[in-house]
Structure formats: structure tokens, C-alpha cells
Write a protein that holds these residues in place. Structure first.
Motif, short mmCIF file in Angstrom:
data_model
loop_
_atom_site.label_atom_id
_atom_site.label_comp_id
_atom_site.label_asym_id
_atom_site.label_seq_id
_atom_site.Cartn_x
_atom_site.Cartn_y
_atom_site.Cartn_z
N VAL A 33 1.14 -1.14 0.15
CA VAL A 33 0.13 -0.02 -0.06
C VAL A 33 0.57 1.57 0.04
O VAL A 33 2.59 1.16 0.33
CB VAL A 33 -0.94 0.18 1.58
CG1 VAL A 33 -1.86 -1.09 1.51
CG2 VAL A 33 -0.18 -0.11 2.33
N GLY A 34 0.42 2.62 -0.32
CA GLY A 34 0.71 3.80 0.48
C GLY A 34 1.69 3.84 -1.31
O GLY A 34 1.47 3.56 -1.89
N ASP A 35 2.19 5.67 -1.22
CA ASP A 35 2.73 6.08 -2.42
C ASP A 35 4.33 6.09 -1.81
O ASP A 35 4.80 5.35 -1.20
CB ASP A 35 2.21 8.00 -2.18
CG ASP A 35 0.81 8.03 -2.43
OD1 ASP A 35 0.11 7.30 -2.89
OD2 ASP A 35 0.43 9.35 -1.48
N TYR A 36 4.98 5.77 -3.25
CA TYR A 36 6.68 5.83 -2.64
C TYR A 36 6.88 6.89 -1.57
O TYR A 36 6.25 8.10 -1.93
CB TYR A 36 6.87 6.02 -4.39
CG TYR A 36 6.80 4.33 -4.77
CD1 TYR A 36 7.43 3.63 -5.29
CD2 TYR A 36 5.98 5.08 -6.38
CE1 TYR A 36 7.71 2.16 -6.20
CE2 TYR A 36 6.27 4.06 -7.55
CZ TYR A 36 6.34 2.75 -6.86
OH TYR A 36 6.61 1.50 -7.56
N LEU A 37 7.62 6.42 -0.87
CA LEU A 37 8.48 6.97 0.09
C LEU A 37 10.07 7.08 -0.82
O LEU A 37 10.61 7.68 0.15
CB LEU A 37 8.54 6.30 1.50
CG LEU A 37 6.95 5.83 1.45
CD1 LEU A 37 6.93 5.16 3.20
CD2 LEU A 37 6.05 7.34 1.66
N SER A 38 10.32 6.88 -1.32
CA SER A 38 11.85 7.04 -2.18
C SER A 38 12.31 6.72 -3.41
O SER A 38 11.22 5.28 -3.59
CB SER A 38 12.92 5.92 -1.02
OG SER A 38 12.62 4.36 -1.00
N TYR A 39 13.16 6.67 -4.17
CA TYR A 39 13.05 6.07 -5.57
C TYR A 39 14.55 5.06 -5.55
O TYR A 39 15.33 5.90 -4.78
CB TYR A 39 13.31 7.52 -6.13
CG TYR A 39 13.67 6.98 -7.53
CD1 TYR A 39 12.96 7.15 -8.73
CD2 TYR A 39 15.22 7.89 -7.95
CE1 TYR A 39 13.96 6.18 -9.75
CE2 TYR A 39 15.89 7.35 -9.38
CZ TYR A 39 15.09 7.30 -10.07
OH TYR A 39 15.68 6.44 -12.02
N ASP A 40 14.37 4.59 -5.70
CA ASP A 40 15.57 3.15 -5.43
C ASP A 40 15.53 3.01 -7.20
O ASP A 40 15.12 1.85 -7.72
CB ASP A 40 14.63 1.88 -4.73
CG ASP A 40 15.01 3.18 -3.82
OD1 ASP A 40 16.04 3.06 -2.47
OD2 ASP A 40 13.76 3.25 -2.58
N PRO A 41 16.85 3.57 -7.70
CA PRO A 41 17.10 2.47 -8.73
C PRO A 41 18.34 1.68 -8.36
O PRO A 41 18.86 2.15 -7.99
CB PRO A 41 17.90 3.77 -9.76
CG PRO A 41 18.25 4.62 -8.82
CD PRO A 41 17.27 4.59 -7.78
#
Length: 305
Positions: free
Chosen positions: A227-235
Motif C-alpha cells: 500500500v501507499g505512495d512511494y516513500l523513496s526512489y530506488d534505481p
């Protein structure tokens, strides 16, 4: 005079001999340290994770498999060309989220084939391949849980896996919204998942694709959801030692080769869309961002559409 001349010539010949010997003993004909060690051992050490499906995990026989491992095995082919040893062997070395970076830095492994975020902080210590996936921190919760946003978990217990960017993301969210979260840490994703199963945590925070992979692997779609929105961006990228341009060029060349042969998207579909060797199915179509990244690799290798 003749003696000194002879002595000088003898000394010169000795110096030349020493230089020649030193050159012969130099690391594998001018190869970078990692490539020289690989050539000497006739072996590449691949770091794998036990519970990061579909990137790196164990099959029913306990053998390491996954998307990241296939990418690493393709890199090994190009390493074999670079060091003129097409019969390189592979040693699989287990690593965790906490010890994977030291394993690369200290030479315990040559390539880390897991689910590692390539961020600026980590690039100070190690190097990364071109982009192989894009993920972000989300929460896994029991299906009976109504909350989806971090603010819905004020004062709750959130489990994270040690040494991950998700741990940092949750501390940042906790501080930003003054949530008073009880953030607990476990050694690996499987144990984090088990804490949620056992009711010792209200949510498990890690990359969304890894959460989906664990749910699929445990066939627990009726028990948990992401659930939820992304809390970080992880490439994500394949990790290897920093400061070795020759090794970096080999890694990039392997990715360009896969891109020009149109192998990257079929490889992606094998692990994220089709049924896995362990029976489960992820059903995660490639994102436009990752597809464009693969296309750029194809174009840079001279491919045409």
C-alpha cells in the motif's frame, strides 16, 4: 675502464631483466586489479541474496537464481573475453543487505547480483552498472489494515531490513511527520516478512517489487497487500568495485550487448511477467522508464528500431 664498462652493461642487462620479470609478473598483462585476480583464479565471485525474488533468491534445490544473477552471468561472458579466458568458473557467495557493500569493497565478491539501490552515497564506495530496475519504498500490511499512508501508522511498529535505503526512508518519514514510529530492524527480508506474519510488526517497509515478490513466493495474496505512495526512489544496479575503469567498461559493454541483441526485455519478462521456476508469478509489466533505459542502451550500441 673495460671493467667498469662491462660492469655497466651487466648492470644494465640486469636492470632490463628485472624490468622484464616485473612486467611479466605485473597483474595479468595490465588488467585492472579485479580482472587480474579473476584471470589468476579462473573464477568470478558473484554475490547473491537468499530472499530477494525475483532478483536473487534460491530455487527448490537451494541454488541461487534470478534476474540479477542472469545479468551477472552475462557480464561474466564479457569478462571472459576481456581476460582471454572463456572457461571462467563462477563461485556463488551469499551476502546480506548489511554486508554486501563491504563484500565488494574487500574483494569477497566481484559482482553483487541482488536488489541494490545505486544512490550517490553508495557511489562514494562502489560502482554500479547501467540501470536494471526502478523501485521505491512502500509498505506491506495485513489485508485487514485500513491504513495506507505513513501518517496512518502513528506510534506503530514498522519493520525494515538492516542496511537498506528503506530503513533511511522510514526514519526520514518518521522525523518529517513526527509519527513516533517504532522502527525495528531485522537481518534480511525473509525475517522482516516473518515478523509481520507473527504480528510483531504492523507493517514491513521495503521496495515495492520485493514486497510483491515475497507475497507471491509465500502465496499470501489473501493475507497481505502493498500500500501507499512511494516513500523513496530506488534505481537498481549491479554493484562492483570502484576505481577500475576497465572493469566498468566491461560491465557497460555487457549491458550494451544485451540491449543491442534485444535480450533485456525478454529477460525482464522471464522474471517479472512469466511464471518463475519456483512456481509463482509476479505479473509486473516493465515500466516506461526502464523500457526507455533499455532502448538507450540499444541505441548506444548502434541498434535500430
Amino acid at each position: 675502464m673495460r671493467y667498469y664498462l662491462t660492469g655497466s652493461i651487466t648492470g644494465l642487462l640486469a636492470a632490463l631483466l628485472l624490468a622484464t620479470t616485473a612486467q611479466a609478473q605485473a597483474p595479468a598483462e595490465g588488467l585492472s586489479p579485479t580482472l587480474a585476480a579473476i584471470k589468476k583464479a579462473h573464477m568470478v565471485k558473484l554475490g547473491y541474496r537468499e530472499s530477494s525474488p525475483p532478483f536473487s533468491f534460491l530455487d527448490q534445490a537451494g541454488r541461487p537464481i534470478g534476474y540479477s544473477l542472469e545479468l551477472c552471468e552475462a557480464i561474466v561472458e564479457d569478462i571472459g573475453i576481456e581476460v582471454d579466458d572463456p572457461q571462467l568458473k563462477i563461485e556463488y557467495v551469499k551476502v546480506t543487505s548489511d554486508d554486501r557493500i563491504p563484500a565488494v569493497v574487500d574483494g569477497k565478491i566481484d559482482l553483487e547480483c541482488g536488489s541494490t539501490t545505486a544512490n550517490a552515497e553508495r557511489r562514494k564506495q562502489v560502482a554500479f552498472s547501467p540501470l536494471m530496475f526502478v523501485a521505491g519504498t512502500k509498505l506491506m500490511v495485513p489485508k485487514t489494515t485500513a491504513g495506507t499512508a505513513p501518517t496512518d501508522f502513528k506510534g506503530k511498529t514498522i519493520v525494515v531490513t538492516k542496511g537498506t535505503t528503506n530503513e533511511q526512508a522510514m526514519h526520514a518519514v518518521d522525523k518529517k511527520f513526527n509519527l513516533g514510529l517504532n522502527i525495528v530492524v531485522s537481518p534480511d527480508h525473509e525475517q522482516s516478512y516473518q515478523m509481520l506474519v507473527d504480528g510483531k510488526a504492523d507493517a514491513f517497509a521495503t521496495d515495492d517489487i520485493l514486497l510483491s515478490g515475497l507475497i507471491a513466493r509465500h502465496k499470501s495474496q489473501d493475507k497481505f497487500r502493498v500500500v501507499g505512495d512511494y516513500l523513496s526512489y530506488d534505481p537498481y544496479g549491479i554493484m562492483f568495485r570502484k576505481g577500475e575503469p576497465q572493469l566498468a567498461a566491461v560491465v557497460e559493454r555487457a549491458f550494451r550487448r544485451l540491449g543491442s541483441n534485444r535480450d533485456l526485455i525478454p529477460l525482464y519478462n522471464k522474471w517479472f511477467v512469466a511464471r518463475l521456476p519456483t512456481g509463482e508469478r509476479m505479473g509486473v509489466s516493465i515500466s516506461p522508464q526502464l523500457e526507455e533505459s533499455f532502448k538507450v542502451l540499444d541505441d548506444s550500441a548502434g541498434g535500430t528500431n
